[in-house]
Motif scaffolding. Structure first.
Motif, PDB file in Angstrom:
ATOM      1  N   SER A 232       0.832  -1.211   0.000  1.00  0.00           N
ATOM      2  CA  SER A 232       0.000   0.000   0.000  1.00  0.00           C
ATOM      3  C   SER A 232       0.858   1.250   0.000  1.00  0.00           C
ATOM      4  CB  SER A 232      -0.921  -0.010   1.223  1.00  0.00           C
ATOM      5  OG  SER A 232      -1.682   1.173   1.281  1.00  0.00           O
ATOM      6  N   SER A 236       1.222   3.967  -2.954  1.00  0.00           N
ATOM      7  CA  SER A 236       1.028   5.401  -2.721  1.00  0.00           C
ATOM      8  C   SER A 236       2.215   6.198  -3.234  1.00  0.00           C
ATOM      9  CB  SER A 236       0.817   5.664  -1.229  1.00  0.00           C
ATOM     10  OG  SER A 236       0.693   7.043  -0.970  1.00  0.00           O
ATOM     11  N   SER A 239       2.075   6.381  -6.931  1.00  0.00           N
ATOM     12  CA  SER A 239       1.103   7.391  -7.365  1.00  0.00           C
ATOM     13  C   SER A 239       1.703   8.788  -7.275  1.00  0.00           C
ATOM     14  CB  SER A 239      -0.160   7.298  -6.507  1.00  0.00           C
ATOM     15  OG  SER A 239      -0.785   6.041  -6.653  1.00  0.00           O
TER      16      SER A 239
END
Length: 409
Positions: A232, A236, A239
């Motif tokens: 995760s 992130s 991104s």
């Protein structure tokens, strides 16, 4: 002295009126204010080149940032792929642990059933042994604790000696049977108790194994949770890096436009510079007047001295004479206006005209004594730069006569 100052002011006033009319005519002809003077073209070129190089450097930095960002993106994607591979392995391990735990739980359940059955058998064996023992006690009590006469009467009542012996043997056989059965029940009880103890030991081992497997399951689950958090977090970060990548791509696009614009401006100024060189060569081959053919107007000296101040006020005296000589050379050349005013106010020739510095100098007569002296020398026809028609700050590749901070050509 007062008359001299008054005369200067009158001359300045006349020059300003004449120049105002000339400027108005120029504006009506060209429709715009001149941009850069010829003497300042090189400075403009240098500024444009610096601007272009700065934009190119910014573009290069943005491209390097983009490349670094893309490298970081690939690295993060590799990290995420590694985490995802670890997650797949951990999920497989967790499944194996879960299967092992299920097997152990089934084994424990079976073992508990065996123990329950063994305990039931043990209870039954103990009850059977107890019953046998009680029966044996009853028979012994009946035989040995009854009236002796009864036992004797039983023997005497035998019809024959053989019957008497058979009765005695039967009683002995019955006693031996009772003892044997009691021993067997006792042995059965011992064996069942041992089995129960073994089963309980095995159950304890299975429960220990289950505890270990549960701990393994907790550890694998914790690792899965940690890996999921890493995935995760990495996603992130990916991104964010992708947003940076998009921002850098947009910045590069903008910088490319700026570089293209700066390059176009530089090329335009360079083209202007090359045109100056061409005009200079062309003027050198054109007809020239003699200084005796020039009729100077009132105020030409005042105008020229103040232009020299604006262009070369900080230059040595020779440089001031050289600037004045360029103006007079243009007056003498058939390629340029034949008056000092026409030369100085020709479109895009002298920066102080465009930026207003000459007007301020004329209004306050800022020209120094050396500037007036240089103007007098130049207007007399004397020149220290030959037939040079241009001057500018030095640039790489520019050849000419350098005096102070200018090159004349």
């Amino acid at each position: 002295m007062k008359n001299k100052e008054k005369r200067k002011k009158n001359i300045a006033r006349k020059i300003l009126l004449r120049l105002g009319a000339l400027a108005m005519a120029c504006l009506m002809c060209v429709g715009a204010i001149p941009t850069h003077a010829t003497s300042d073209t090189r400075q403009q070129m240098e500024e444009a080149e610096r601007e272009k190089e700065e934009r190119e450097k910014e573009l290069s930095n943005a491209q390097q940032d983009l490349a670094q960002t893309q490298e970081n993106l690939l690295r993060l994607q590799g990290v995420r792929n590694t985490y995802e591979g670890q997650m797949e392995i951990l999920n497989g391990n967790l499944q194996m642990v879960a299967d092992n735990l299920a097997v152990l739980e089934n084994s424990i359940a079976l073992k508990e059933m065996e123990i329950a059955e063994t305990q039931a058998n043990l209870d039954l064996a103990r009850q059977t042994k107890e019953d046998q023992y009680n029966s044996m006690k009853e028979r012994i009590r009946f035989i040995y604790e009854s009236d002796v006469n009864t036992y004797v009467s039983m023997l005497v009542s035998a019809k024959s000696f053989a019957e008497m012996l058979n009765f005695a043997v039967y009683v002995e056989y019955l006693s031996a049977y009772d003892r044997r059965m009691l021993e067997e029940y006792e042995q059965t009880e011992i064996e069942i108790a041992e089995t129960e103890q073994r089963l309980e030991s095995e159950l304890s081992q299975l429960e220990s194994m289950k505890a270990e497997v549960v701990e393994q399951q907790n550890q694998v689950t914790a690792m899965i949770n940690e890996t999921a958090a890493n995935i995760s977090s990495t996603s992130s970060s990916i991104s964010q890096v992708r947003e940076q990548e998009a921002a850098y791509e947009q910045q590069i696009e903008q910088k490319e436009d700026e570089v293209a614009q700066a390059t176009a401006e530089y090329e335009a100024i360079k083209e202007q510079y090359e045109e100056e060189l061409r005009l200079s060569r062309l003027a050198a081959m054109s007809a020239w007047r003699d200084i005796s053919q020039v009729t100077f107007q009132e105020g030409d000296r005042y105008l020229l001295a103040n232009l020299i101040y604006c262009e070369a006020g900080g230059e040595p005296y020779e440089g001031q004479v050289a600037v004045g000589s360029v103006v007079i050379n243009r007056v003498l050349s058939s390629r340029y206006p034949d008056t000092v005013t026409g030369v100085i106010y020709q479109r895009r020739q002298f920066a102080p005209v465009d930026d207003g510095h000459l007007a301020l100098a004329l209004a306050n007569d800022r020209a120094t004594a050396s500037c007036y002296q240089a103007a007098d020398v130049a207007m007399s026809g004397s020149t220290n730069v030959g037939n040079c028609l241009y001057f500018r700050t030095p640039i790489p590749g520019l050849t000419g006569l350098q005096i102070g901070g200018h090159i004349f050509y």
